[in-house]
Design a protein around this motif. Sequence first.
Motif, mmCIF file in Angstrom:
data_model
loop_
_atom_site.group_PDB
_atom_site.id
_atom_site.type_symbol
_atom_site.label_atom_id
_atom_site.label_comp_id
_atom_site.label_asym_id
_atom_site.label_seq_id
_atom_site.Cartn_x
_atom_site.Cartn_y
_atom_site.Cartn_z
ATOM 1 N N VAL A 364 50.831 31.738 0.137
ATOM 2 C CA VAL A 364 49.581 31.486 -0.587
ATOM 3 C C VAL A 364 49.318 30.002 -0.778
ATOM 4 C CG1 VAL A 364 49.836 33.672 -1.791
ATOM 5 C CG2 VAL A 364 50.703 31.598 -2.860
ATOM 6 N N LEU A 365 50.185 29.143 -0.270
ATOM 7 C CA LEU A 365 49.996 27.709 -0.437
ATOM 8 C C LEU A 365 48.675 27.290 0.216
ATOM 9 C CD1 LEU A 365 51.736 25.395 -1.656
ATOM 10 C CD2 LEU A 365 52.414 24.850 0.675
ATOM 11 N N PRO A 366 47.863 26.491 -0.499
ATOM 12 C CA PRO A 366 46.584 26.084 0.106
ATOM 13 C C PRO A 366 46.741 25.070 1.230
ATOM 14 C CG PRO A 366 46.874 25.035 -2.037
ATOM 15 C CD PRO A 366 48.001 26.008 -1.887
ATOM 16 N N ASP A 367 47.952 24.555 1.413
ATOM 17 C CA ASP A 367 48.217 23.627 2.512
ATOM 18 C C ASP A 367 48.913 24.367 3.650
ATOM 19 O OD1 ASP A 367 47.161 21.520 1.084
ATOM 20 O OD2 ASP A 367 49.081 20.994 0.179
ATOM 21 N N GLY A 368 48.725 23.879 4.855
ATOM 22 C CA GLY A 368 49.381 24.478 6.007
ATOM 23 C C GLY A 368 50.841 24.067 6.086
ATOM 24 N N VAL A 369 51.727 25.038 6.342
ATOM 25 C CA VAL A 369 53.161 24.792 6.497
ATOM 26 C C VAL A 369 53.540 25.167 7.925
ATOM 27 C CG1 VAL A 369 55.477 25.369 5.698
ATOM 28 C CG2 VAL A 369 53.589 25.235 4.065
ATOM 29 N N VAL A 370 54.051 24.190 8.658
ATOM 30 C CA VAL A 370 54.403 24.395 10.064
ATOM 31 C C VAL A 370 55.835 23.909 10.267
ATOM 32 C CG1 VAL A 370 53.854 23.839 12.459
ATOM 33 C CG2 VAL A 370 52.014 24.091 10.784
ATOM 34 N N ILE A 371 56.675 24.722 10.918
ATOM 35 C CA ILE A 371 58.039 24.345 11.274
ATOM 36 C C ILE A 371 58.086 24.169 12.786
ATOM 37 C CG2 ILE A 371 60.449 25.068 11.299
ATOM 38 C CD1 ILE A 371 59.976 26.530 8.714
ATOM 39 N N LEU A 372 58.537 22.989 13.209
ATOM 40 C CA LEU A 372 58.561 22.630 14.629
ATOM 41 C C LEU A 372 59.995 22.555 15.126
ATOM 42 C CD1 LEU A 372 55.948 19.730 14.630
ATOM 43 C CD2 LEU A 372 55.550 22.089 15.298
ATOM 44 N N SER A 373 60.208 23.069 16.309
ATOM 45 C CA SER A 373 61.482 22.927 17.013
ATOM 46 C C SER A 373 61.161 22.467 18.427
ATOM 47 C CB SER A 373 62.248 24.258 17.038
ATOM 48 O OG SER A 373 63.443 24.136 17.780
ATOM 49 N N ASP A 374 61.662 21.296 18.777
ATOM 50 C CA ASP A 374 61.358 20.700 20.088
ATOM 51 C C ASP A 374 59.858 20.578 20.307
ATOM 52 O OD1 ASP A 374 64.071 20.551 20.616
ATOM 53 O OD2 ASP A 374 64.115 22.548 21.539
ATOM 54 N N GLU A 375 59.153 20.179 19.228
ATOM 55 C CA GLU A 375 57.705 19.958 19.260
ATOM 56 C C GLU A 375 56.928 21.228 19.583
ATOM 57 O OE1 GLU A 375 56.135 16.649 21.302
ATOM 58 O OE2 GLU A 375 57.639 15.222 20.584
ATOM 59 N N ALA A 384 48.007 27.553 7.616
ATOM 60 C CA ALA A 384 48.068 26.727 8.823
ATOM 61 C C ALA A 384 47.339 27.398 9.976
ATOM 62 C CB ALA A 384 49.526 26.447 9.192
ATOM 63 N N ALA A 385 47.544 28.714 10.125
ATOM 64 C CA ALA A 385 46.842 29.421 11.197
ATOM 65 C C ALA A 385 45.330 29.337 11.014
ATOM 66 C CB ALA A 385 47.307 30.878 11.233
ATOM 67 N N ALA A 386 44.874 29.467 9.746
ATOM 68 C CA ALA A 386 43.435 29.378 9.495
ATOM 69 C C ALA A 386 42.922 27.957 9.736
ATOM 70 C CB ALA A 386 43.142 29.816 8.064
ATOM 71 N N GLN A 387 43.719 26.955 9.362
ATOM 72 C CA GLN A 387 43.283 25.576 9.572
ATOM 73 C C GLN A 387 43.044 25.283 11.045
ATOM 74 O OE1 GLN A 387 46.398 23.254 7.816
ATOM 75 N NE2 GLN A 387 45.469 23.202 5.777
ATOM 76 N N PHE A 388 43.930 25.780 11.896
ATOM 77 C CA PHE A 388 43.815 25.488 13.325
ATOM 78 C C PHE A 388 43.012 26.548 14.074
ATOM 79 C CE2 PHE A 388 47.555 23.082 12.055
ATOM 80 C CZ PHE A 388 47.299 21.854 12.637
#
Length: 702
Positions: A364-375, A384-388
Amino acid sequence: MPVDASGHSPSPPPERPLARDLRRDRWRVVGLYLVLALVWILCSDAAVQVLAGDMHTAARWQTFKGAFFVIASAALIYLLLRPLAQHVLHTHALLEGSEARHRQMFEGNPGPILVYDLATLAILDVNPAACSLFGWSRDEFMALPVDALWPPGQDAALTDKLAQIRDQPEQLCVITADLRLKDGSHRRMEMRSSAIDYDGHQARLLIAIDRTREDQALQRRDQALARVEEAHEMARIGAWELDPASGQGRYSNQVYRLLGRRPPEARRWHRFEELLVPADPATAALSEQLLVDMTSGEPVQIDVLLPLLAMDGRALMVHLRAQSGLDDAGRPRVLGTLQDVTEREQSRRLLREREEQFRELVRVLPDGVVILSDEHVLYANACAAAQFGYANHTLLGEPLAVLVASADLARVRAQLFAPIPVPSTGAGEVIGMRRLDGQHFQAGLAVGDVRYGGRNCKLLIVRDLSEPERIRAALETSNRELQAMAGRLFSLQEDERRAISRDLHDDIGQAITAMKLSAYAAQDEADPLRRDEDLVQIILLADTTVAKLRDLSTLLRPPQLDALGLEAALRWQAGVLFRSAAIDLLPDIQSLPRRPAGDIEQACFRIAQESLTNVLRHARASQVSLQLRDVDDHGLHLQIRDDGEGFDPDGPRGLGLIVMRERAQSVGGTLKIESAHGAGTLIDLYLPYRATGVRAAELLEH
């Protein structure tokens, strides 16, 4: 009879079989020889007397008899002593061989052996192993009493033990004590001594076994067991074993403590179900099934959590592990452990709850949370999905280059992989991001390291700054408008003051001056008719001045607003403005259920006044409608609509529109202006009955 140091008479040494045989054979030979000699003498003398006739013959016979006797006795003695001598030599050879073997065994024995005199305690003999262990040479050892090997302080124990040995010398004596070495160190020894005859001495053969390493190993084992027990106590774990044949088990003290019981003084067998008190019927059924499995004789492998009750009523969660095995005697046993994992399970439960709370927070966080592995995206929350512009899971696997604008990709990579963390982008610095449809939006980024799925990953917090940037731009525009409005207000105030000053000087001042001159003229006039005319002129001038003052006061603030309220003031103002205009006025002013606050009335009246004035000046309308009504007893709703030319709301705005909006916002209301070229204009105002916003003066100070 000799007496030893303890006051006891020493017993004679036991007679050896060889000495006994030699003594017996010696007397047997002597006796036989005497018998044969006596028989020969008597018989030979009688025979000589019979055979010899004269003395000369008798002497010859006597000489012959003596020579024969000597030869015969020598041969007889030889024949008798030959087997005895051979037996003696053979026995002596055996004795020497036995003594050599025993000496070799004594010397070559790897264990320390020494012989001491029981009476004097003098050391009679030692083997090389004893010399090597104790550090003394053989000669030095032989000069020492045996009690010199005992450390100081143990004399009493040694004296008691020697007295016991002297009372029962034939018994084997076993004692364990510390013995002193030449270098002063001590060694733990197990000593076994037995009685021996050593060259006619009543001696003791002492065999010393060095138990120092064994004792040290036992101490280390005991210490290790103590540490294991301490570790078990710290880990709240106890061991147990169960006999499959009887269903009974033995349990360590820690098991009793875990279950709130007092450990017994000695370990004894208990029924498995006597110790475990299930917390619920399901656990009771599971415990019974486990006991059936463990007593079935089949190999078992158990690893299960059981909710139990302690004797003091505490709820426990125990981890029961068991497997089939053998005891020290090779008998089948079920060996297991019992561990109190109540705190661990509570911690796991709290951890699961925290994880669920964290997942929900991230979701429910209003900010996007993205975890990257090897970019590449390994995880993304819904925001995050809605933002992009992606669906829930379609963002997974997307590369970083697709999500970041090409111009800012290098900056984002530098921030992600900097050896020293780079501060997050603030309000003054934004990153261009790219949506699925190719549109760009501005975002602020926060970067961190995180473990996800067993891998070292990068955490990316994306805050969409599109709306804040739009608001910031709107605020900048509003600030510019406020600054312009403030300057315009100051100019209008000066113009208004100048106009009022001019009206007061040109009209009111001149009228008062005329009244003053008329009064002087009437005062000096002798003709009554002319004086009456002057007085009438003064009255007319006074009426005109009062009318001008009333018009000026009405212009500043209509008295109807204070005296009759908002509804009457709006009717009067609209009628005054449009009574001579070629515009149809359609008023629809409803009575309000209660009177608004003064600042609400003033704001509504001034906005309506400004709107109607704009219709007259700029709209070129043929019709205008004025509506006022109540909104659910919470506020009032004012609408002014015209069919004039209209204007572009996004274009340059005049000061009047800005002042109208600021007046509405200053008292907690909202103003909407809808217009288009050729479609007229709609002024839609909502105001509460009581002001809730900031004052206009505060806005101007901003």
